[in-house]
Design a protein around this motif. Structure first.
Motif, mmCIF file in Angstrom:
data_model
loop_
_atom_site.group_PDB
_atom_site.id
_atom_site.type_symbol
_atom_site.label_atom_id
_atom_site.label_comp_id
_atom_site.label_asym_id
_atom_site.label_seq_id
_atom_site.Cartn_x
_atom_site.Cartn_y
_atom_site.Cartn_z
ATOM 1 N N GLN A 26 -16.073 6.347 -2.075
ATOM 2 C CA GLN A 26 -16.565 5.586 -1.533
ATOM 3 C C GLN A 26 -17.911 5.662 -1.120
ATOM 4 O OE1 GLN A 26 -14.543 1.430 -2.118
ATOM 5 N NE2 GLN A 26 -12.798 2.938 -1.289
ATOM 6 N N THR B 139 1.119 -1.189 0.349
ATOM 7 C CA THR B 139 -0.141 -0.026 0.173
ATOM 8 C C THR B 139 0.918 1.501 -0.117
ATOM 9 O OG1 THR B 139 0.133 -0.153 2.758
ATOM 10 C CG2 THR B 139 -1.728 -0.626 1.260
ATOM 11 N N GLN C 6 -4.979 -1.900 -4.352
ATOM 12 C CA GLN C 6 -5.687 -3.566 -4.296
ATOM 13 C C GLN C 6 -6.170 -3.990 -2.903
ATOM 14 O OE1 GLN C 6 -2.481 -5.624 -5.592
ATOM 15 N NE2 GLN C 6 -1.690 -4.082 -7.558
ATOM 16 N N GLU C 7 -6.553 -3.535 -2.260
ATOM 17 C CA GLU C 7 -6.448 -4.048 -0.692
ATOM 18 C C GLU C 7 -8.197 -3.986 -0.424
ATOM 19 O OE1 GLU C 7 -6.141 -6.561 3.350
ATOM 20 O OE2 GLU C 7 -4.816 -6.039 0.962
ATOM 21 N N PRO C 8 -8.738 -5.267 -0.430
ATOM 22 C CA PRO C 8 -9.821 -4.618 0.271
ATOM 23 C C PRO C 8 -10.440 -4.522 1.505
ATOM 24 C CG PRO C 8 -9.563 -7.216 0.024
ATOM 25 C CD PRO C 8 -8.311 -6.379 0.066
ATOM 26 N N TYR D 277 -13.174 -1.161 -1.266
ATOM 27 C CA TYR D 277 -11.757 -0.385 -1.788
ATOM 28 C C TYR D 277 -10.591 0.065 -1.565
ATOM 29 C CZ TYR D 277 -12.529 -5.246 -4.063
ATOM 30 O OH TYR D 277 -13.574 -6.818 -4.391
ATOM 31 N N TRP D 278 -9.459 -0.647 -0.916
ATOM 32 C CA TRP D 278 -8.503 0.914 -0.607
ATOM 33 C C TRP D 278 -7.091 0.575 -2.091
ATOM 34 C CZ3 TRP D 278 -4.546 1.219 3.425
ATOM 35 C CH2 TRP D 278 -2.804 2.212 2.982
ATOM 36 N N TYR E 257 -8.992 -4.502 7.815
ATOM 37 C CA TYR E 257 -8.861 -4.690 6.686
ATOM 38 C C TYR E 257 -8.992 -6.382 6.571
ATOM 39 C CZ TYR E 257 -5.477 -1.334 7.347
ATOM 40 O OH TYR E 257 -4.682 0.587 7.067
#
Length: 635
Positions: A154, A141, A170-172, A167-168, A195
């Protein structure tokens, strides 16, 4: 004849069962082997079919575990968001902003174990935020400040509270969001969550299941892995598929095979060991049945079953011998009752007939007959009174000390039963104990005596030395009672009295009836913790042999020895000899019935003996016993 037939049926049936034990053992071994092979085949079939019942249950467990993790996460994040939104609605935007900046988010975030907690304004400005230092952070990240804009993009435009996946980069993320509008048309977005990788890690740590986001077209096929699919609600998108896998299922088959083999091999081995060593028990059981068949067939209840060894079968033999002793006692009692009844009726008939042959002026046989009838009626009245006294538990207990005459120290007390009746006066124990034995009330009286004596001596310990012992007499029927250990243990437990403070006195003739059975019973009493004393010792020509064989710690000489010591000096020599012989066995000697000062003076010259009688101290009620222990422990 009916009793004999019953014994024959019982014993032959038992022999038939023993004869078939070997055949049954072989069948049992074959049955175990068949079961073993069947289990192996079933295991093979279960392992070959992945969609069997076991796999479906594992999948259901996986989905339930996944749901429990995310239900808890949704609950915690929702509660945190709701706590802040409620303050905004109650106090307004400006005042609550101040509270939020004053470490409020940190407190709530730590309480609910959140990965992040934000309050954003309508323009995307961060009012305050919370990130725990040990929170999971993906290595790929960018700086956390980019999370602010990702969250705002979002959640902006949401009109109600909702929970779902965002999502942030590639991290859901798993988010709970609520929008609050103030009076000044301002807006606050309250965002809390985790996370998704952090929640997946928690699932792995607790349940050892792995989870990941995979498309349906690429299910990550892997041989032997049990997997299933679940879904999460998207925050602004469609539901998201989550694959859950149990990689431990690769090892399940091997573990099941090994466990099945160990269990079946253990069962077969245990059965073979039992088959090898059972012969000794079978032979002893046959011997027991043979002896029991002889006793039942001959109805000679004076005999006893005798077996060597020390195991559960000896307990069965002990109970059987107790039943035979009770049968012998009942037969003897019935014979005596029939004899007394026949003799009394004969006397009544004889005197009634003689009334026709004599002149009334010379003899009054009718009056004599009436006297016998009155005596019989009086005996029945006494039995009825005794039954009433026993039912109301109003028999009195007196305590007479046993002392060391050399030192004057009291070493124990004997509990003596007394019956004080308003009409009959003082009824001697020898009289009413015989009536109690004949009328079948002796067992109840004995249990009442033991219970009350234990309670009395426990109370006396509270006022004086806590080491005083009480001795209680047991009759023949009480000594042979199969439940003796049970009700004696209950009496000690209810009184909270240690067993070493209780001594049971059993008359020598009761022990001599069956010396082997007496040894078994005394051993059980010693195991319980109580001691045993032989009462009325010395009246049998085999008394010395009894003293050698019986595991007792004390003997009490018959009263006749104390009666003759003044007139017959040889009795003193006999008492000295018995005391010397007993001391070599570690047994103490008590001379009871010491009534005069002359007897006491004579016995003081005999070493290592204890004395009991009116010359020492008269029996006293329980209240005086407690007072005496409180004052001193000497005569």
């Amino acid at each position: 004849m009916m009793v004999t037939r019953g014994w024959m049926c019982l014993n032959y049936g038992g022999l038939n069962k023993i004869v078939t034990l070997r055949f049954r053992a072989i069948l049992g071994a074959i049955y175990i082997l068949v079961v073993f092979l069947a289990v192996l085949a079933a295991q093979w079939q279960m392992q070959g079919g992945r969609e069997g019942d076991a796999e479906n249950r594992i999948k259901q467990l996986m989905r339930q575990a996944f749901s429990s993790i995310f239900i808890a996460a949704e609950r915690d994040s929702y509660n945190a968001v709701k706590s802040v939104s409620t303050l905004y609605m109650d106090r307004g935007l400006s005042k609550t902003d101040l509270l939020v900046k004053d470490a409020m988010l940190a407190d709530l975030g730590a309480k609910h174990d959140l990965d992040f907690f934000y309050v954003l304004s309508s323009g995307g400005h961060v009012i305050d935020s919370f990130h725990p230092q040990d929170a999971f952070l993906p290595q790929f990240t960018k700086p956390l400040r980019t999370l602010d804009s990702a969250l705002f993009n979002q959640v902006v435009g949401l009109r109600w509270q909702t929970t779902g996946v965002g999502y942030w980069q590639q991290e859901p993320l798993y988010l709970s969001v609520e929008k609050v509008e103030g009076d000044d048309q301002g807006v606050r977005y309250i965002v809390a969550g985790y996370y998704l990788s952090s929640l997946f890690g928690e699932l792995n740590a607790i349940y050892e299941f792995e989870a990941g986001l995979r498309p349906l077209a690429d299910p990550l096929e892997q041989e032997g892995v049990i997997r299933t699919k679940s879904q999460l609600q998207g925050l602004v998108t469609a539901p998201i598929d989550v694959w859950i896998m149990d990689k431990n299922s690769l090892k399940g088959g091997a573990i099941s095979w090994a466990l099945t083999g160990v269990i079946c091999a253990s069962l077969v081995g245990a059965l073979l060991i039992w088959f090898v060593f059972r012969q000794l028990m079978v032979n002893r059981l046959r011997d027991f049945i043979r002896q029991a068949h002889v006793i039942g067939g001959s109805q000679d209840y004076g005999k006893r079953v005798k077996l060597r060894g020390n195991d559960e079968l000896n307990d069965l033999v002990s109970h059987y011998n107790s039943v035979v002793s009770a049968l012998e006692y009942s037969y003897n009692l019935m014979a005596k009752a029939n004899l007394i009844t026949t003799e009394l009726l004969g006397r009544v008939d004889q005197k009634a007939d003689s009334a026709l042959d004599f002149n009334a002026a010379q003899f009054t046989p009718a009056g004599a007959v009436q006297n016998d009838k009155d005596d019989l009626r009086q005996s029945l009245d006494v039995v009825a009174k005794l039954s009433d006294v026993v039912e109301r538990q109003t028999l009195d207990i007196y305590y007479q000390p046993v002392a060391d005459v050399a030192t004057g120290k009291i070493v124990s007390y004997e509990a003596l039963c007394r019956w004080l009746d308003p009409d009959l006066g003082v009824v001697e124990p020898a009289d009413f104990m015989a009536l109690a034995e004949k009328s079948g009330q002796m067992a109840i009286i004995g249990q009442q005596m033991v219970t009350r004596a234990c309670n009395d001596i426990k109370k006396a310990h509270g006022k004086g030395p806590g080491h005083t012992t009480v001795s209680i007499n047991l009759s023949l029927s009480q000594f042979n009672d199969p439940d003796l250990i049970g009700w004696l243990s209950d009496a000690l437990k209810n009184a909270k009295l240690k067993p070493e403070f209780v001594e049971l006195e059993v008359k020598e003739y009761a022990l001599a009836r069956d010396i082997d059975q007496a040894i078994i019973i005394i051993d059980k009493l010693i195991s319980l913790g109580v001691t045993v004393c032989i009462d009325d010792y010395g009246l049998s020509r085999l008394s010395l042999m009894y003293l050698q064989r019986l595991p007792v710690k004390k003997i009490k000489l018959a009263k006749s020895f104390a009666d003759r010591i003044v007139s017959e000096p040889k009795e003193v020599a006999f008492i000295k000899g018995v005391a010397l012989f007993a001391a070599g066995l570690g047994v103490k000697v008590v001379v009871k019935g010491v009534e005069t000062e002359e007897q006491l003076y004579t016995l003081k010259r005999v070493p290592d003996i204890l004395c009991q009688g009116y010359a020492i101290c008269q029996p006293m009620p329980a209240d005086e016993l407690a007072e005496k222990l409180g004052r001193d422990a000497k005569i």
